[in-house]
Scaffold this active site. Structure first.
Site, mmCIF file in Angstrom:
data_model
loop_
_atom_site.group_PDB
_atom_site.id
_atom_site.type_symbol
_atom_site.label_atom_id
_atom_site.label_comp_id
_atom_site.label_asym_id
_atom_site.label_seq_id
_atom_site.Cartn_x
_atom_site.Cartn_y
_atom_site.Cartn_z
ATOM 1 N N HIS A 135 43.077 58.019 37.196
ATOM 2 C CA HIS A 135 42.704 58.185 35.790
ATOM 3 C C HIS A 135 43.237 59.673 35.222
ATOM 4 O O HIS A 135 42.696 60.588 35.684
ATOM 5 C CB HIS A 135 41.309 57.837 35.778
ATOM 6 C CG HIS A 135 40.978 56.663 35.931
ATOM 7 N ND1 HIS A 135 40.480 55.465 35.193
ATOM 8 C CD2 HIS A 135 40.540 56.263 37.353
ATOM 9 C CE1 HIS A 135 40.003 54.708 35.964
ATOM 10 N NE2 HIS A 135 39.916 54.997 37.153
ATOM 11 N N GLU A 139 37.279 49.666 41.311
ATOM 12 C CA GLU A 139 37.279 48.302 41.126
ATOM 13 C C GLU A 139 38.554 47.501 41.276
ATOM 14 O O GLU A 139 38.296 46.692 41.603
ATOM 15 C CB GLU A 139 36.805 48.010 39.345
ATOM 16 C CG GLU A 139 35.424 48.604 38.927
ATOM 17 C CD GLU A 139 35.026 48.480 37.719
ATOM 18 O OE1 GLU A 139 36.159 47.843 36.766
ATOM 19 O OE2 GLU A 139 34.083 48.846 37.098
ATOM 20 N N VAL A 140 39.618 48.317 40.949
ATOM 21 C CA VAL A 140 40.981 47.576 41.239
ATOM 22 C C VAL A 140 41.673 48.344 42.522
ATOM 23 O O VAL A 140 41.592 49.501 42.665
ATOM 24 C CB VAL A 140 42.091 47.971 39.889
ATOM 25 C CG1 VAL A 140 43.167 47.349 40.458
ATOM 26 C CG2 VAL A 140 41.276 47.492 38.998
ATOM 27 N N HIS A 191 45.108 54.274 42.066
ATOM 28 C CA HIS A 191 45.397 54.815 40.738
ATOM 29 C C HIS A 191 44.653 56.120 40.267
ATOM 30 O O HIS A 191 43.640 56.469 40.817
ATOM 31 C CB HIS A 191 44.970 53.818 39.610
ATOM 32 C CG HIS A 191 43.621 53.040 39.636
ATOM 33 N ND1 HIS A 191 43.215 52.464 40.953
ATOM 34 C CD2 HIS A 191 42.519 53.285 38.988
ATOM 35 C CE1 HIS A 191 41.771 51.912 40.625
ATOM 36 N NE2 HIS A 191 41.600 52.690 39.601
ATOM 37 N N ASN A 247 38.972 57.183 41.716
ATOM 38 C CA ASN A 247 37.677 56.529 42.328
ATOM 39 C C ASN A 247 38.148 55.731 43.492
ATOM 40 O O ASN A 247 39.349 55.097 43.623
ATOM 41 C CB ASN A 247 37.115 55.497 41.206
ATOM 42 C CG ASN A 247 36.518 56.106 40.016
ATOM 43 O OD1 ASN A 247 35.999 57.219 40.045
ATOM 44 N ND2 ASN A 247 36.763 55.390 38.786
ATOM 45 N N ASP A 280 44.768 52.848 29.776
ATOM 46 C CA ASP A 280 43.495 51.907 30.339
ATOM 47 C C ASP A 280 43.518 50.914 29.261
ATOM 48 O O ASP A 280 43.019 51.173 28.120
ATOM 49 C CB ASP A 280 42.477 52.684 30.844
ATOM 50 C CG ASP A 280 41.393 52.165 31.569
ATOM 51 O OD1 ASP A 280 41.388 52.495 33.019
ATOM 52 O OD2 ASP A 280 40.636 51.428 31.130
HETATM 53 P P1 5GP Z 1 38.529 51.878 38.625
HETATM 54 O O1 5GP Z 1 37.002 51.626 38.462
HETATM 55 O O2 5GP Z 1 38.967 50.844 39.804
HETATM 56 O O3 5GP Z 1 38.881 53.256 39.114
HETATM 57 O O4 5GP Z 1 39.284 51.602 37.419
HETATM 58 C C1 5GP Z 1 39.903 50.599 37.175
HETATM 59 C C2 5GP Z 1 40.441 50.724 35.554
HETATM 60 O O5 5GP Z 1 41.161 49.709 35.419
HETATM 61 C C3 5GP Z 1 39.358 50.326 34.719
HETATM 62 O O6 5GP Z 1 39.261 51.769 33.801
HETATM 63 C C4 5GP Z 1 39.791 49.459 33.782
HETATM 64 O O7 5GP Z 1 39.198 49.543 32.379
HETATM 65 C C5 5GP Z 1 41.220 49.271 34.053
HETATM 66 N N1 5GP Z 1 41.833 47.956 33.860
HETATM 67 C C6 5GP Z 1 41.187 46.876 34.625
HETATM 68 N N2 5GP Z 1 42.107 45.791 34.167
HETATM 69 C C7 5GP Z 1 43.089 46.142 33.414
HETATM 70 C C8 5GP Z 1 44.090 45.462 32.838
HETATM 71 O O8 5GP Z 1 44.512 44.387 33.095
HETATM 72 N N3 5GP Z 1 45.000 46.562 32.218
HETATM 73 C C9 5GP Z 1 44.852 47.752 32.053
HETATM 74 N N4 5GP Z 1 45.677 48.466 31.302
HETATM 75 N N5 5GP Z 1 43.790 48.309 32.508
HETATM 76 C C10 5GP Z 1 43.087 47.556 33.496
#
Ligand code: 5GP
Length: 121
Positions: A107, A100-101, A105, A92, A34
């Protein structure tokens, strides 16, 4: 598939348009560090197919892809040397999950005690 955004950040990582620090990769799965780690070990495990979240993956992915994803977790945990100390796996999902993405995924967090499971503020 209709809701999947093919231009999301993880899709770009899969296409090689954005670099990543790969921890593990096979035909169906990519795991990488991450970019904003929340623990000493913080790795994201993603399927290579276009799935928005865990529900979408569980409903639409092939049995082969789902098996590969599940099996990869054990290998990744061993690569990260977390099998003895333990870890937390989080997916999430959606608005309440603060996802967010929009590419599924998982974690994997570890390397220190992680506190209580959730904190709502
Ligand atoms: P979410 O909130 O969607 O569960 O987590 C998205 C995760 O993606 C976050 O922990 C964030 O730090 C990670 N992330 C966002 N953009 C990038 C990126 O460009 N590269 C990497 N390696 N992680 C990312």
């Amino acid at each position: 598939m209709a809701d999947y955004d093919p231009d999301n950040i993880f899709a770009k990582i899969l296409k090689g348009e954005i670099p990543n620090k790969t921890v593990y990769e096979n035909e169906h799965v990519l795991a990488f560090e991450d970019i904003n780690p929340q623990a000493p070990v913080h790795v994201l495990v993603i399927p290579k197919g276009p799935y928005t979240d865990m529900r979408d993956f569980s409903k639409r992915a092939s049995e082969e892809a789902q098996m590969a994803f599940s099996r990869s977790i054990g290998d990744i945990v061993e690569i990260l040397e977390l099998e003895k100390t333990g870890f937390r796996a989080i997916a999430n999902t959606g608005i309440n999950g603060l996802q967010e993405v929009p590419h599924y995924h998982l974690h994997i967090l570890g390397g220190q005690p992680l506190g209580r499971m959730i904190h709502i503020s």
